[in-house]
Enzyme design. Structure first.
Site, mmCIF file in Angstrom:
data_model
loop_
_atom_site.group_PDB
_atom_site.id
_atom_site.type_symbol
_atom_site.label_atom_id
_atom_site.label_comp_id
_atom_site.label_asym_id
_atom_site.label_seq_id
_atom_site.Cartn_x
_atom_site.Cartn_y
_atom_site.Cartn_z
ATOM 1 N N HIS A 45 48.067 46.847 43.403
ATOM 2 C CA HIS A 45 48.188 45.588 42.671
ATOM 3 C C HIS A 45 47.340 44.278 42.851
ATOM 4 C CE1 HIS A 45 50.570 41.848 41.303
ATOM 5 N NE2 HIS A 45 50.790 42.460 40.440
ATOM 6 N N HIS A 69 53.636 47.362 38.374
ATOM 7 C CA HIS A 69 54.687 46.783 37.765
ATOM 8 C C HIS A 69 55.992 47.769 37.411
ATOM 9 C CE1 HIS A 69 53.812 42.348 37.746
ATOM 10 N NE2 HIS A 69 52.396 42.833 37.799
ATOM 11 N N ASN A 80 45.085 42.706 40.007
ATOM 12 C CA ASN A 80 45.557 41.401 39.589
ATOM 13 C C ASN A 80 44.856 40.204 39.795
ATOM 14 O OD1 ASN A 80 48.127 39.881 38.280
ATOM 15 N ND2 ASN A 80 47.961 38.858 40.365
ATOM 16 N N ILE A 94 53.968 38.645 41.330
ATOM 17 C CA ILE A 94 53.469 38.037 40.174
ATOM 18 C C ILE A 94 52.854 38.760 39.246
ATOM 19 C CG2 ILE A 94 51.442 36.981 41.188
ATOM 20 C CD1 ILE A 94 53.631 35.053 38.716
ATOM 21 N N HIS A 96 47.539 47.850 35.461
ATOM 22 C CA HIS A 96 48.071 46.582 35.975
ATOM 23 C C HIS A 96 49.658 46.935 35.826
ATOM 24 C CE1 HIS A 96 49.136 42.164 36.155
ATOM 25 N NE2 HIS A 96 49.560 42.738 37.077
#
Length: 870
Positions: free
Chosen positions: A721, A535, A725, A870, A530
């Site tokens: 993602h 990110h 997520n 997010i 993750h």
């Protein structure tokens, strides 16, 4: 396709061109003001700062009333002055701007503007804008109406405009034309180049809120040595020992106690347009995350401790009270939460059990299905971390760890331990027929075990061996748990093999063995799958794009939706989630070594391998097959993440292929694209500069490489993602199913702990995994992170509508892409209705929906946003 026609019809000097400007006023009580003020004196205090904003807004209202608040000047794309720059028209002002003080919730407003423009000035291709108010506003667009032989000319802006004195160079915006650098109209070349220089900055000084400078830095801001010595952290990035992708540079001063570390503050600089929009519901998520980490959690944990008078769960039913019974909180505690929108959903007003978490999807149908072996293995291919499992191609599996440092880490599992549960198939036969698989969390964790086990946590390196059954499901064969040798690491590990059991204390031992595996998987998921692999790795792409690809460059336009809000959420994460003593360090196994572990794993990160087909091939989960729909044949046919992901991957690649080939007519165009080459060179050598091995990157010499690179990047930012997520709460909201810590070692036969396990296995299990207060923090955070914002932009959507480019063919191709995604969603729904595909729903009867492209707002366990928002 790329040029302007001849201007006809504006014959008279001084003729007016009418325009429409759309903007949003700065909201006096916007969420950015609240979050900034909140860090000062409490949850939602900070009246002094709010007062300043109110004062400036009153002044702005007065200034606006005299008609000289916002000025614009058109710039010609076809007529140059003596220096070769596009001619600049006369300054004109917005008409009828602000007539009353802005109020909370102010939205978009449209204003007329009339420009003096004639045929000698040619066709407008850009404009300057100046803000003479004290406060900033958000400029959405400018439209020039009825330009002869052109129609409307649209300028999509979506940018914050501060007082003109804040800028050394006037703000410039371009029409939605798209040009390769060599095809830029000569009068616009200067403006294109100058804008990129502004965005690059000079690499010095501390950055300020109103700036738009994109630059790189290492991760030297997650520690806080000035606060406490134990909060010091090594610099991550910039070395062979701890390499890392770069983050956005802020220029904050060094900390007093460690000059290599950056001094922390609550407000982290971002290039201004990377911040969440002030009406965006994601802003409330930012506010909530700050509030949760700094204020709410201490209050909640105190209330929970007082209520239960104990920090531990005693039974599985005790865990379920978080969802079914709720947690009673004192009245004074409730009043502190009432202003926070998120907590309004959790708090009841009837005075009974006011705090109650949503029931995680994994237990909505079957409360005990998570305990089964089938669900344990199913989540390896249809859970929240579905891309780690590998096909076993050698036996016993070996380790890549340095033998001089860590001894021989070859697995100790034997054929005799595995084959009794393989239905008469031998290990050799299983390997030959692609039926033996492994979830390997050994090499990443083993070097850290001494450090982990010296604290309150206790852990093992793990290997889980799996067999592909005739019905397409995976069956666990054995779990190997390894610990460092008591004498020294160089002696190699001490390993124990645990086999499946369904009765007696052996069944409890087996349940614990699975828990140790899932703890490792949870940590790997959060830190690597993750955080690192989505990110962190995307941020250098965002920085390099803005530094070297002009907003009129086709690749900038292609990638822009996939960057939305990522730098903002990453900055927040460095401040509250992955920082020293943050949520990850507090509630996950690795503690203060969390980011360090991800840096060690990053050493093996290879960009082309992040694309789904290459990833599947590398892990041995697929083989090339030209006769298959995707050019690959899955060796586990019912592999939900891979099967659904390949549909999405192909749709993205088809769209990117059409787009790239529209603008680049030959491979030579790629080589000759100066902006593209500068972007790629800096990305590889600086943004991901710790991994310069040229074989780990596309060389960017032809269209195929550009298509693969863009497809891979879009895949990472969107579908990958989404897959890792938005299932966090649906799967991990039940801490029993995905614990984040292990605090005891496996009970040995004959020990008091073993006897305790025989008497009350639930109590021992709960004393081993994540404790109550950490669970409370976990649930609160992952529910927030698993939610979609109300204004989320999903794959196949663009915030600009059809105005992002003036070229019709890419717009038509993008609409085909959106239609294809809708078709895929129907196809995935049909798959989930096929009961023969057991891995798609499992014992918990939870369909695999994480790669459905669309979603509504909230906690949906589906939907692929364009970006890591997010």
């Amino acid at each position: 396709m790329l040029g302007y026609g001849t201007l006809k019809g504006l014959h008279n000097r001084g003729q007016k061109v009418k325009g429409r400007v759309v903007l949003m006023h700065k909201n006096v009580l916007d969420i950015n003001a609240l979050t900034s003020a909140q860090s000062g004196t409490g949850l939602i205090t900070g009246g002094g700062q709010v007062a300043k904003r109110v004062t400036s807004s009153i002044i702005d209202t007065y200034t606006a009333g005299i008609g000289c608040s916002v000025a614009l000047r058109l710039i010609s794309a076809t007529t140059a002055d003596e220096s070769g720059k596009g001619k600049v028209g006369k300054r004109t002002f917005l008409e009828g701007f602000v007539t009353s003080a802005p109020i909370l919730g102010t939205g978009q407003n449209t204003y007329d503007v009339h420009f003096k423009w004639d045929s000698e000035m040619g066709i407008p291709g850009a404009f300057y804008i100046e803000n003479f108010m004290l406060g900033e506003f958000f400029l959405i667009s400018l439209t020039l109406e009825d330009i002869p032989n052109q129609g409307d000319i649209n300028f999509v802006c979506n940018s914050w405009i501060y007082n003109a004195q804040k800028y050394t160079t006037a703000r410039v915006f371009f029409a939605n034309k798209t040009y390769l650098p060599s095809q830029t109209p000569p009068p616009l070349v200067y403006y294109r180049q100058e804008e990129l220089k502004v965005l690059r900055g000079d690499g010095t000084g501390e950055r300020h809120e109103w700036e738009r400078i994109y630059d790189y830095d290492v991760y030297n801001d997650v520690g806080n040595p000035d606060c406490k010595a134990s909060f010091a952290r090594p610099v991550i990035g910039g070395s062979k020992t701890l390499p890392y992708p770069r983050r956005g540079r802020t220029g904050r001063k060094p900390s007093k106690k460690d000059p290599k570390s950056e001094k922390r503050s609550d407000n982290v600089y971002l290039p201004r347009d990377e911040s969440f929009g002030h009406l965006k519901s994601s802003d409330f998520l930012v506010y909530i995350l700050k509030s949760v980490s700094q204020n709410v959690i201490p209050i909640l944990t105190s209330a929970v401790t007082l209520q239960f008078n104990k920090p531990e769960f005693d039974s599985f039913e005790d865990v379920r009270t978080f969802y079914e019974g709720g947690i009673k909180l004192p009245t004074n505690t409730l009043s502190k939460f009432s202003p926070i929108p998120f907590f309004k959903e959790l708090l009841r007003t009837d005075g009974e059990a006011p705090l109650k978490f949503p029931l995680p999807k994994v237990v909505q149908v079957n409360k005990s299905g998570w305990m089964t072996d089938e669900e344990f293995t199913r989540e390896m291919i249809a859970g929240v971390n579905p891309h780690i499992i590998k096909r076993l191609q050698e036996f016993p599996p070996k380790s890549k760890l340095d033998r001089q440092l860590f001894g021989d880490n070859t697995s100790t599992v034997t054929k005799e331990q595995l084959e009794p549960n393989m239905g008469g198939v031998t290990v050799e036969q299983a390997i030959k027929t692609n039926r033996l698989y492994i979830l390997d969390h050994h090499d990443a964790f083993y070097p850290y075990l001494r450090k982990i086990n010296a604290a309150d946590t206790k852990a093992y390196a793990s290997r889980t061996f799996l067999f592909l059954q005739d019905d397409g499901t995976l069956k666990p064969l054995a779990i190997e748990l390894s610990s460092p040798h008591p004498q020294a690491d160089s002696f190699g590990p001490v390993s124990d093999i645990y086999l499946p059991a369904s009765e007696g204390v052996e069944a409890s031992i087996w349940l614990l063995a699975k828990a140790y595996v899932v703890v490792n998987d949870s940590c790997h998921h959060q830190l690597i799958s993750h955080w690192l692999n989505t990110h962190a790795v995307v941020e250098p792409f965002i920085i390099a794009t803005n530094r070297h690809l002009s907003v009129v460059h086709p690749i900038h336009k292609l990638l822009l939706p996939h960057y939305r809000d990522t730098m903002n959420i990453n900055a927040l994460a460095r401040n509250a989630l992955v920082n020293a003593n943050g949520v990850i360090e507090t509630t996950f196994l690795l503690g203060s070594y969390s980011l360090e572990l991800s840096a060690v794993v990053y050493k093996d990160w290879v960009f082309p391998d992040q694309g789904l087909p290459n990833d599947l091939l590398k892990r041995g989960m697929a083989v090339e097959d030209p006769t298959s729909p995707h050019g690959l044949r899955l060796l586990i046919e019912d592999y939900p993440y891979a099967a659904d992901g390949l549909e999405i991957w192909d749709a993205i690649k088809t769209w990117v292929d059409e787009y790239v080939n529209f603008y680049y007519k030959s491979d030579a165009d790629i080589v000759q694209d100066s902006e593209l080459q500068a972007f790629w060179k800096e990305l590889v050598e600086v943004g991901h500069g710790d991994l310069k091995n040229p074989t780990w990157w596309y060389k960017m010499q032809n269209r195929m490489e550009l298509i693969e690179a863009c497809t891979t990047l879009i895949w990472i930012a969107s579908a990958l993602h989404a897959a890792v997520n938005f299932g966090q709460y649906p799967y991990g909201g039940l801490i029993l199913n995905r614990p984040t810590k292990s605090r005891r070692l496996m009970p040995k036969k004959g020990s008091p702990e073993y006897d305790e396990l025989a008497k009350n296995y639930q109590k021992v299990f709960l004393r081993t995994i994540t404790p109550k207060n950490d669970t409370l923090l976990d649930l609160t955070i992952i529910e927030i992170l698993s939610r979609h914002a109300s204004d989320e932009q999903y794959l196949g959507q663009r915030i600009e509508g059809d105005l992002w480019t003036s070229d019709s063919q890419p717009i038509v191709a993008f609409k085909r892409f959106a239609s294809k995604l809708a078709e895929i969603e129907l196809k995935l729904t049909e798959r989930n209705n096929d009961k023969a595909l057991r891995n798609r729903y499992g014992p918990v009867n939870m369909p695999y929906t994480l790669l459905y492209p669309s979603s509504k707002e909230g906690l949906t366990c589906r939907g692929i946003p364009n970006s890591i928002s997010i």
